[in-house]
Design a protein around this motif. Sequence first.
Motif, PDB file in Angstrom:
ATOM      1  N   ALA A  43     -20.484  -6.134 -57.333  1.00  0.00           N
ATOM      2  CA  ALA A  43     -21.527  -7.070 -57.732  1.00  0.00           C
ATOM      3  C   ALA A  43     -22.488  -7.269 -56.570  1.00  0.00           C
ATOM      4  CB  ALA A  43     -20.909  -8.407 -58.139  1.00  0.00           C
ATOM      5  N   VAL A  44     -23.752  -7.495 -56.905  1.00  0.00           N
ATOM      6  CA  VAL A  44     -24.723  -7.729 -55.838  1.00  0.00           C
ATOM      7  C   VAL A  44     -24.424  -9.073 -55.183  1.00  0.00           C
ATOM      8  CG1 VAL A  44     -26.549  -6.302 -56.839  1.00  0.00           C
ATOM      9  CG2 VAL A  44     -26.391  -8.722 -57.445  1.00  0.00           C
ATOM     10  N   PRO A  45     -24.739  -9.198 -53.905  1.00  0.00           N
ATOM     11  CA  PRO A  45     -24.525 -10.479 -53.232  1.00  0.00           C
ATOM     12  C   PRO A  45     -25.420 -11.569 -53.826  1.00  0.00           C
ATOM     13  CG  PRO A  45     -24.842  -8.706 -51.642  1.00  0.00           C
ATOM     14  CD  PRO A  45     -25.198  -8.157 -52.988  1.00  0.00           C
ATOM     15  N   VAL A  46     -25.026 -12.796 -53.593  1.00  0.00           N
ATOM     16  CA  VAL A  46     -25.782 -13.954 -54.066  1.00  0.00           C
ATOM     17  C   VAL A  46     -26.374 -14.696 -52.874  1.00  0.00           C
ATOM     18  CG1 VAL A  46     -24.363 -14.213 -56.141  1.00  0.00           C
ATOM     19  CG2 VAL A  46     -23.742 -15.456 -54.057  1.00  0.00           C
ATOM     20  N   LEU A  47     -27.319 -15.548 -53.182  1.00  0.00           N
ATOM     21  CA  LEU A  47     -27.882 -16.476 -52.207  1.00  0.00           C
ATOM     22  C   LEU A  47     -27.341 -17.842 -52.576  1.00  0.00           C
ATOM     23  CD1 LEU A  47     -29.865 -17.008 -49.878  1.00  0.00           C
ATOM     24  CD2 LEU A  47     -31.674 -17.234 -51.582  1.00  0.00           C
ATOM     25  N   VAL A  48     -26.655 -18.497 -51.656  1.00  0.00           N
ATOM     26  CA  VAL A  48     -26.009 -19.782 -51.942  1.00  0.00           C
ATOM     27  C   VAL A  48     -26.962 -20.907 -51.565  1.00  0.00           C
ATOM     28  CG1 VAL A  48     -24.028 -21.251 -51.449  1.00  0.00           C
ATOM     29  CG2 VAL A  48     -23.738 -18.774 -51.558  1.00  0.00           C
ATOM     30  N   ASP A  49     -27.240 -21.795 -52.539  1.00  0.00           N
ATOM     31  CA  ASP A  49     -28.188 -22.883 -52.278  1.00  0.00           C
ATOM     32  C   ASP A  49     -27.499 -24.102 -51.669  1.00  0.00           C
ATOM     33  OD1 ASP A  49     -26.978 -24.374 -54.341  1.00  0.00           O
ATOM     34  OD2 ASP A  49     -28.626 -24.078 -55.743  1.00  0.00           O
ATOM     35  N   CYS A  50     -28.255 -25.150 -51.439  1.00  0.00           N
ATOM     36  CA  CYS A  50     -27.746 -26.360 -50.780  1.00  0.00           C
ATOM     37  C   CYS A  50     -26.623 -27.051 -51.545  1.00  0.00           C
ATOM     38  CB  CYS A  50     -28.886 -27.360 -50.572  1.00  0.00           C
ATOM     39  SG  CYS A  50     -30.147 -26.787 -49.424  1.00  0.00           S
ATOM     40  N   LEU A  51     -26.567 -26.838 -52.854  1.00  0.00           N
ATOM     41  CA  LEU A  51     -25.526 -27.466 -53.673  1.00  0.00           C
ATOM     42  C   LEU A  51     -24.376 -26.510 -53.957  1.00  0.00           C
ATOM     43  CD1 LEU A  51     -27.874 -29.358 -56.160  1.00  0.00           C
ATOM     44  CD2 LEU A  51     -26.721 -30.263 -54.130  1.00  0.00           C
ATOM     45  N   TRP A  52     -24.296 -25.429 -53.187  1.00  0.00           N
ATOM     46  CA  TRP A  52     -23.248 -24.416 -53.284  1.00  0.00           C
ATOM     47  C   TRP A  52     -23.284 -23.662 -54.604  1.00  0.00           C
ATOM     48  CZ3 TRP A  52     -21.331 -23.241 -48.770  1.00  0.00           C
ATOM     49  CH2 TRP A  52     -21.303 -24.213 -47.774  1.00  0.00           C
ATOM     50  N   HIS A  53     -24.476 -23.484 -55.183  1.00  0.00           N
ATOM     51  CA  HIS A  53     -24.636 -22.684 -56.388  1.00  0.00           C
ATOM     52  C   HIS A  53     -25.052 -21.276 -55.986  1.00  0.00           C
ATOM     53  CE1 HIS A  53     -25.722 -26.735 -58.345  1.00  0.00           C
ATOM     54  NE2 HIS A  53     -24.460 -26.460 -58.601  1.00  0.00           N
ATOM     55  N   ASP A  60     -37.373 -20.266 -56.012  1.00  0.00           N
ATOM     56  CA  ASP A  60     -37.571 -21.130 -54.846  1.00  0.00           C
ATOM     57  C   ASP A  60     -36.223 -21.365 -54.175  1.00  0.00           C
ATOM     58  OD1 ASP A  60     -37.436 -22.775 -57.444  1.00  0.00           O
ATOM     59  OD2 ASP A  60     -36.797 -24.210 -55.928  1.00  0.00           O
ATOM     60  N   PHE A  61     -36.278 -21.798 -52.915  1.00  0.00           N
ATOM     61  CA  PHE A  61     -35.050 -21.958 -52.139  1.00  0.00           C
ATOM     62  C   PHE A  61     -35.306 -22.936 -51.004  1.00  0.00           C
ATOM     63  CE2 PHE A  61     -32.118 -20.616 -48.731  1.00  0.00           C
ATOM     64  CZ  PHE A  61     -30.913 -20.711 -49.412  1.00  0.00           C
ATOM     65  N   VAL A  62     -34.434 -23.938 -50.861  1.00  0.00           N
ATOM     66  CA  VAL A  62     -34.576 -24.928 -49.790  1.00  0.00           C
ATOM     67  C   VAL A  62     -33.891 -24.398 -48.532  1.00  0.00           C
ATOM     68  CG1 VAL A  62     -34.022 -27.277 -49.051  1.00  0.00           C
ATOM     69  CG2 VAL A  62     -34.684 -26.848 -51.422  1.00  0.00           C
ATOM     70  N   LEU A  63     -34.653 -24.334 -47.449  1.00  0.00           N
ATOM     71  CA  LEU A  63     -34.104 -23.887 -46.163  1.00  0.00           C
ATOM     72  C   LEU A  63     -33.501 -25.039 -45.378  1.00  0.00           C
ATOM     73  CD1 LEU A  63     -36.934 -21.441 -45.092  1.00  0.00           C
ATOM     74  CD2 LEU A  63     -34.576 -20.830 -45.634  1.00  0.00           C
ATOM     75  N   ALA A  64     -34.129 -26.212 -45.447  1.00  0.00           N
ATOM     76  CA  ALA A  64     -33.670 -27.389 -44.704  1.00  0.00           C
ATOM     77  C   ALA A  64     -32.950 -28.320 -45.679  1.00  0.00           C
ATOM     78  CB  ALA A  64     -34.848 -28.097 -44.045  1.00  0.00           C
ATOM     79  N   CYS A  65     -31.662 -28.073 -45.872  1.00  0.00           N
ATOM     80  CA  CYS A  65     -30.906 -28.845 -46.865  1.00  0.00           C
ATOM     81  C   CYS A  65     -30.826 -30.333 -46.536  1.00  0.00           C
ATOM     82  CB  CYS A  65     -29.494 -28.277 -47.001  1.00  0.00           C
ATOM     83  SG  CYS A  65     -29.456 -26.662 -47.796  1.00  0.00           S
ATOM     84  N   GLY A  66     -30.743 -30.676 -45.278  1.00  0.00           N
ATOM     85  CA  GLY A  66     -30.574 -32.077 -44.891  1.00  0.00           C
ATOM     86  C   GLY A  66     -31.752 -32.957 -45.249  1.00  0.00           C
ATOM     87  N   ASP A  67     -32.971 -32.457 -45.026  1.00  0.00           N
ATOM     88  CA  ASP A  67     -34.145 -33.306 -45.242  1.00  0.00           C
ATOM     89  C   ASP A  67     -35.209 -32.673 -46.129  1.00  0.00           C
ATOM     90  OD1 ASP A  67     -35.213 -31.362 -43.554  1.00  0.00           O
ATOM     91  OD2 ASP A  67     -35.336 -32.699 -41.829  1.00  0.00           O
ATOM     92  N   GLY A  68     -35.047 -31.410 -46.500  1.00  0.00           N
ATOM     93  CA  GLY A  68     -36.006 -30.749 -47.374  1.00  0.00           C
ATOM     94  C   GLY A  68     -37.347 -30.460 -46.724  1.00  0.00           C
ATOM     95  N   ASN A  69     -37.414 -30.444 -45.419  1.00  0.00           N
ATOM     96  CA  ASN A  69     -38.689 -30.264 -44.729  1.00  0.00           C
ATOM     97  C   ASN A  69     -39.139 -28.809 -44.604  1.00  0.00           C
ATOM     98  OD1 ASN A  69     -39.513 -32.927 -44.292  1.00  0.00           O
ATOM     99  ND2 ASN A  69     -38.082 -33.143 -42.595  1.00  0.00           N
ATOM    100  N   SER A  70     -38.366 -27.895 -45.132  1.00  0.00           N
ATOM    101  CA  SER A  70     -38.775 -26.489 -45.178  1.00  0.00           C
ATOM    102  C   SER A  70     -38.169 -25.872 -46.428  1.00  0.00           C
ATOM    103  CB  SER A  70     -38.303 -25.746 -43.927  1.00  0.00           C
ATOM    104  OG  SER A  70     -38.694 -24.384 -43.991  1.00  0.00           O
TER     105      SER A  70
END
Length: 154
Positions: A43-53, A60-70
């Motif tokens: 299976a192709v690899p996945v990208l894991v988001d801030c909520l572990w999905h 879209d993808f949040v880079l700064a999980c703590g504050d959402g500033n990026s």
Amino acid sequence: MYKHTMVGLVTVCAAALLAPAVGTSSAAPATVKAAPVAQRRPAVPVLVDCLWHPEVRPADFVLACGDGNSRLASLRWTNWDANSATATGVNWVNDCKPYCAAGKFHSYPVVVRLDNAQTWKRHPGVRQYGRISLTYTAGRPDSFAHVVTYPLWN
């Protein structure tokens, strides 16, 4: 007498339980054909988001999980395979001036690259990308290099 009755009862019960497991040679089919083994593609690899999905080709993808500033937005994926993934999009970054809550978001066009696929510790049967690199194509945030690389959470 009671002791012999209990031993006999236990022996009969044990024999009854084991009989279906042991079976007889006449109960076995004359020939046994092995089922073909299905070839599984990794299976192709996945990208894991801030909520572990786990995500594949997210828009879209949040880079700064703590504050959402990026965060990354408007992602258009041109490649997503077992080794790497590539997209173009926009990195929205808060300038945090005079402080983050009062800062303004600015957009910077980027080329995104994911690589370093590895086993996802949370789900060992799944592979995830372990690194993300952003290449700024027209302007970039203050103090950012032309190419910025981050490890992804596992």
